[in-house]
Design an enzyme around this catalytic site. Structure first.
Site, mmCIF file in Angstrom:
data_model
loop_
_atom_site.group_PDB
_atom_site.id
_atom_site.type_symbol
_atom_site.label_atom_id
_atom_site.label_comp_id
_atom_site.label_asym_id
_atom_site.label_seq_id
_atom_site.Cartn_x
_atom_site.Cartn_y
_atom_site.Cartn_z
ATOM 1 N N LYS A 187 0.935 -1.124 0.041
ATOM 2 C CA LYS A 187 -0.015 -0.045 -0.042
ATOM 3 C C LYS A 187 0.890 1.279 0.083
ATOM 4 O O LYS A 187 0.657 2.218 -0.794
ATOM 5 C CB LYS A 187 -0.733 -0.038 1.129
ATOM 6 C CG LYS A 187 -1.887 -1.100 1.524
ATOM 7 C CD LYS A 187 -2.899 -0.862 2.463
ATOM 8 C CE LYS A 187 -2.291 -0.798 3.827
ATOM 9 N NZ LYS A 187 -1.716 -2.073 4.287
ATOM 10 N N ARG A 195 -9.433 1.444 9.096
ATOM 11 C CA ARG A 195 -9.116 -0.027 9.321
ATOM 12 C C ARG A 195 -10.264 -0.732 10.065
ATOM 13 O O ARG A 195 -9.979 -2.006 10.282
ATOM 14 C CB ARG A 195 -7.872 -0.098 9.994
ATOM 15 C CG ARG A 195 -6.523 -0.496 9.295
ATOM 16 C CD ARG A 195 -5.538 -0.383 10.426
ATOM 17 N NE ARG A 195 -4.077 -1.128 9.964
ATOM 18 C CZ ARG A 195 -3.051 -0.485 9.409
ATOM 19 N NH1 ARG A 195 -3.202 0.588 9.386
ATOM 20 N NH2 ARG A 195 -2.015 -1.183 9.428
ATOM 21 N N ARG A 203 11.263 -5.553 4.224
ATOM 22 C CA ARG A 203 11.075 -4.280 3.909
ATOM 23 C C ARG A 203 11.924 -3.099 4.868
ATOM 24 O O ARG A 203 12.263 -3.503 6.242
ATOM 25 C CB ARG A 203 9.705 -3.732 3.935
ATOM 26 C CG ARG A 203 8.990 -3.575 5.055
ATOM 27 C CD ARG A 203 7.525 -3.330 4.818
ATOM 28 N NE ARG A 203 6.743 -3.186 5.975
ATOM 29 C CZ ARG A 203 5.520 -3.117 5.778
ATOM 30 N NH1 ARG A 203 4.787 -2.819 4.885
ATOM 31 N NH2 ARG A 203 4.937 -2.922 7.003
ATOM 32 N N ARG A 218 11.347 -1.069 10.432
ATOM 33 C CA ARG A 218 10.170 -0.512 11.438
ATOM 34 C C ARG A 218 10.497 -1.566 12.420
ATOM 35 O O ARG A 218 10.630 -3.005 12.283
ATOM 36 C CB ARG A 218 8.737 -0.924 10.708
ATOM 37 C CG ARG A 218 8.421 0.587 10.134
ATOM 38 C CD ARG A 218 7.162 0.284 9.461
ATOM 39 N NE ARG A 218 6.202 -0.390 10.186
ATOM 40 C CZ ARG A 218 5.011 -0.370 9.625
ATOM 41 N NH1 ARG A 218 4.469 -0.057 8.564
ATOM 42 N NH2 ARG A 218 4.055 -1.150 10.206
ATOM 43 N N ARG A 270 -1.113 -8.669 13.560
ATOM 44 C CA ARG A 270 -1.272 -7.644 12.458
ATOM 45 C C ARG A 270 -2.398 -8.403 11.175
ATOM 46 O O ARG A 270 -3.296 -7.823 10.653
ATOM 47 C CB ARG A 270 -0.100 -6.944 11.976
ATOM 48 C CG ARG A 270 0.524 -6.125 12.848
ATOM 49 C CD ARG A 270 1.756 -5.713 12.379
ATOM 50 N NE ARG A 270 1.912 -4.996 11.338
ATOM 51 C CZ ARG A 270 3.132 -4.769 10.530
ATOM 52 N NH1 ARG A 270 4.180 -5.352 10.846
ATOM 53 N NH2 ARG A 270 2.896 -3.969 9.549
HETATM 54 P P1 AMP Z 1 0.840 0.743 9.062
HETATM 55 O O1 AMP Z 1 2.140 1.580 9.059
HETATM 56 O O2 AMP Z 1 -0.511 1.093 8.284
HETATM 57 O O3 AMP Z 1 1.021 -0.534 9.035
HETATM 58 O O4 AMP Z 1 0.596 0.865 10.921
HETATM 59 C C1 AMP Z 1 1.250 0.295 11.802
HETATM 60 C C2 AMP Z 1 0.493 0.173 13.264
HETATM 61 O O5 AMP Z 1 -0.161 1.498 13.455
HETATM 62 C C3 AMP Z 1 -0.649 -0.495 12.967
HETATM 63 O O6 AMP Z 1 -0.269 -1.978 13.164
HETATM 64 C C4 AMP Z 1 -1.454 -0.115 14.083
HETATM 65 O O7 AMP Z 1 -1.279 -0.551 15.384
HETATM 66 C C5 AMP Z 1 -1.598 1.343 13.814
HETATM 67 N N1 AMP Z 1 -2.323 1.997 13.250
HETATM 68 C C6 AMP Z 1 -1.930 2.554 11.843
HETATM 69 N N2 AMP Z 1 -3.127 2.908 10.961
HETATM 70 C C7 AMP Z 1 -4.148 2.462 11.972
HETATM 71 C C8 AMP Z 1 -5.676 2.697 12.148
HETATM 72 N N3 AMP Z 1 -6.463 3.315 10.900
HETATM 73 N N4 AMP Z 1 -6.489 2.108 13.008
HETATM 74 C C9 AMP Z 1 -5.682 1.706 13.980
HETATM 75 N N5 AMP Z 1 -4.457 1.575 14.379
HETATM 76 C C10 AMP Z 1 -3.779 2.030 13.221
#
Ligand code: AMP
Length: 219
Positions: A13, A88, A127, A161, A172
């Site tokens: 994404k 989400r 990554r 990360r 996740r």
């Molecule tokens: P991402 O970088 O999108 O994979 O997000 C990393 C982490 O941030 C996720 O595993 C969640 O813990 C938190 N997170 C990011 N976006 C959201 C969202 N829209 N709702 C809830 N938690 C989020």
């Protein structure tokens, strides 16, 4: 034009959102990036989110909805944005619809990237991203053209990360299937869902996404 990228962690994404951002002049809005910045800055939101993110669980709807509400009200979002990692949950999607309706805006397209669960763990483990501009790379699938030099900005510092590990990945993925996958029927019912094969190579996925976005732009 306002778009949403939808797909499990590791689907690509962020990589594709960055490409679409520059191709269409949209602003990429990643709640994950915003939350990581809040954690790094030690803000109140960052303190609340830190352990939840480390465990691979979802941060509360209230927190992410308020972050996005504030961000999309900024002037640079008026010409269009691409949401990456938000919404989400169905609660987040409903809150997004309400805030867009209030400002006479809407979601024009939801771009789903389909990827087999089996492929995701390997993708996540490999990554890394540019510390300066956030460009995303992968040890196996997408290395910088010149070793250790970012293709986009020329910087030479990269980060990985903390939550990109096999242990957190299970949580996740479970969160994706239980809480985020219900967004597929939600947006399908609204006629805006478009799916592309996220297993294809990166440039092919971009090509498919651009064809879809061009089609949305013509409507
Ligand atoms: P991402 O970088 O999108 O994979 O997000 C990393 C982490 O941030 C996720 O595993 C969640 O813990 C938190 N997170 C990011 N976006 C959201 C969202 N829209 N709702 C809830 N938690 C989020």
């Amino acid at each position: 034009m306002n778009l949403i990228m939808l797909g499990p962690p590791g689907a690509g994404k962020g990589t594709q959102a960055k490409r679409l951002e520059s191709a269409y002049g949209l602003v990429q809005l990643s709640t994950g990036d915003m939350l990581r910045a809040a954690v790094a800055a030690g803000t109140e939101i960052g303190k609340q989110a830190k352990a939840v993110m480390a465990a691979g669980d979802l941060v509360s709807d209230d927190i992410v909805v308020s972050i996005i509400a504030e961000r999309i009200a900024e002037p640079d979002c008026a010409s269009g944005f691409i949401l990456d990692g938000f919404p989400r949950t169905v609660t987040q999607a409903e809150a997004l619809d309400a805030m867009l309706t209030a400002s006479n805006q809407r979601i024009d397209g939801v771009l789903e990237m389909t990827v087999d669960d089996d492929a995701l763990v390997g993708r996540i483990a490999g990554r890394f991203s540019c510390t300066n501009c956030g460009a995303a790379y992968n040890d196996e699938l997408n290395r910088p053209k010149v070793e250790n030099v970012c293709d986009l900005c020329g910087a030479s510092a990269f980060t990985r990360r903390k939550d990109d590990n096999a242990e957190t990945m299970g949580a996740r993925l479970a969160a994706y299937h239980a809480q985020t996958a219900p967004l597929l029927p939600y947006y399908a019912a609204r006629g805006v869902l478009r799916s592309v094969d996220g297993m294809a190579d990166i440039d092919e996925v971009t090509r498919q996404l651009r064809a879809v976005v061009d089609g949305i732009g013509e409507n």
